[in-house]
Design an enzyme around this catalytic site. Sequence first.
Site, mmCIF file in Angstrom:
data_model
loop_
_atom_site.group_PDB
_atom_site.id
_atom_site.type_symbol
_atom_site.label_atom_id
_atom_site.label_comp_id
_atom_site.label_asym_id
_atom_site.label_seq_id
_atom_site.Cartn_x
_atom_site.Cartn_y
_atom_site.Cartn_z
ATOM 1 N N ASP A 109 0.854 -1.189 0.000
ATOM 2 C CA ASP A 109 0.000 0.000 0.000
ATOM 3 C C ASP A 109 0.886 1.234 0.000
ATOM 4 O OD1 ASP A 109 -2.528 1.175 -0.065
ATOM 5 O OD2 ASP A 109 -2.502 1.556 2.074
ATOM 6 N N HIS A 116 -3.836 13.987 1.052
ATOM 7 C CA HIS A 116 -4.014 13.133 2.228
ATOM 8 C C HIS A 116 -2.788 13.224 3.140
ATOM 9 C CE1 HIS A 116 -4.994 9.749 4.778
ATOM 10 N NE2 HIS A 116 -3.875 9.143 4.425
ATOM 11 N N ARG A 125 1.667 16.374 13.102
ATOM 12 C CA ARG A 125 2.864 17.187 13.334
ATOM 13 C C ARG A 125 2.503 18.670 13.177
ATOM 14 N NH1 ARG A 125 4.101 13.180 9.908
ATOM 15 N NH2 ARG A 125 4.109 14.600 8.120
ATOM 16 N N GLU A 183 -10.173 3.874 4.359
ATOM 17 C CA GLU A 183 -9.334 4.607 3.419
ATOM 18 C C GLU A 183 -9.818 4.308 2.007
ATOM 19 O OE1 GLU A 183 -5.218 5.198 5.922
ATOM 20 O OE2 GLU A 183 -5.173 3.845 4.201
ATOM 21 N N GLU A 185 -9.352 4.046 -1.696
ATOM 22 C CA GLU A 185 -8.156 3.870 -2.514
ATOM 23 C C GLU A 185 -8.506 3.209 -3.844
ATOM 24 O OE1 GLU A 185 -4.800 2.183 -0.562
ATOM 25 O OE2 GLU A 185 -5.402 2.892 1.431
ATOM 26 N N ASP A 217 -8.627 0.241 2.599
ATOM 27 C CA ASP A 217 -7.602 -0.175 3.552
ATOM 28 C C ASP A 217 -8.085 0.198 4.958
ATOM 29 O OD1 ASP A 217 -5.177 -1.150 4.498
ATOM 30 O OD2 ASP A 217 -4.180 0.780 4.307
ATOM 31 N N GLN A 224 -2.596 1.709 15.271
ATOM 32 C CA GLN A 224 -1.525 2.167 14.384
ATOM 33 C C GLN A 224 -0.663 3.229 15.049
ATOM 34 O OE1 GLN A 224 -3.012 3.802 10.717
ATOM 35 N NE2 GLN A 224 -1.000 4.443 10.006
ATOM 36 N N LYS A 237 -3.436 -2.317 10.449
ATOM 37 C CA LYS A 237 -3.844 -2.417 9.045
ATOM 38 C C LYS A 237 -4.142 -3.852 8.600
ATOM 39 C CE LYS A 237 -2.829 1.906 7.541
ATOM 40 N NZ LYS A 237 -3.716 2.771 6.743
#
Length: 394
Positions: A109, A116, A125, A183, A185, A217, A224, A237
């Site tokens: 992945d 994103h 952060r 997610e 995807e 996903d 996580q 995951k």
Amino acid sequence: MRIEVSRDDPFGLHNLPYGVYRSPDDQRDVAPRVGVRLGEHVVDVGLLLGDDVFATGSLNAFMAQGPARWASVRGALTEALAGDLPEASVHRLAEVTLQLPFEVADYVDFYASEHHASNLGRLFRPDAPDPLTPNWKHLPIGYHGRSASIVVSGTDVVRPCGQRLPPGASAPVVGPSVRLDVEVELGFVVGTGSPLGSRIATADAGDHLFGAVLFNDWSARDIQAWEYVPLGPFLGKSFASTVSPWVVPMAALEGARVPVPGQEPVVPYLAMEEPWGLDIDLALAVNGEVVSRPPYAATYWSPAQMLAHLTVNGAPTRTGDLFASGTVSGPAAGQQGSLIEIGEGFLQDGDEVVISGEARLADGRRVGFGEAVGRVVPALPMVEGQREEEQADV
């Protein structure tokens, strides 16, 4: 019999996605068969073309035959499906059971959406001068997942358990995830592989890429967050990922190619004369309500660049390898591909998630992908010292 579909049907002759199905009359010991979708019907490819390679229970044997064979079969199907069909080869879509369309070999992945990655960078952060990590525009970041946990649309997803560190706590707790996410995807299926010690150039991606699928996903954000330093996603995951049952051939998506968003100069093995993405409109619905419409065309890295990066170190690829784009998010509100970005909470037991998508061709027609559907069911009880089969009976 003849199947009539309009020119504008997203599952018309310009698409012809492959799937694997069982009919209501199949016995348990009979292998599922490869079918192609035309409108609201499934046509048995093996019966139509008289080829047993389509009666092996998956697409792998056919995919391994390579791009010349893919093109030949697509041409034969286009011609045959425009005329009268043997009645035994045709089934109504609503009457068949769709299976996982290919045997998944390895699974990777990626993290290819700049929007994103920037959204998560700002969340995780907030004090960093740049929400992207320093390596992000130099290489497609990715992680290896568990191919055995990839399931077909319609399979329930058991809420995962694991370690998580609650806010303000000094030690982790063990139990069900409370921050279960999705997610949105796109996944790409490798048809023909490459040997150990070789590389796939960006210009050669078409010799290896068979088709594309929708991909979810599923992500336990709390598990996580506690585990991923320093080696990245693992148990948060690997409990489940959902794919759509239809593999749309790359040939059907030629007319949906668009330039990727402007890339900064990249290292030579990732360079392309015209880096291409795909104009695909995706949608995320939770319990019947559409909460987001991510545009795949906004994705920074091309599928060809992802495949080139996957093999630059000489890693081999195999028929049935799957690599996914990572969460697709766009620049505008309402285009986020995960609930953590939307900021309106996480999944509860009983929630049903539906990812859908259509590609837009240059001539105005659309190519349908179908849906990737999953429903969250409660976690198995955690009982110390018991075997898994004993826990299931608690």
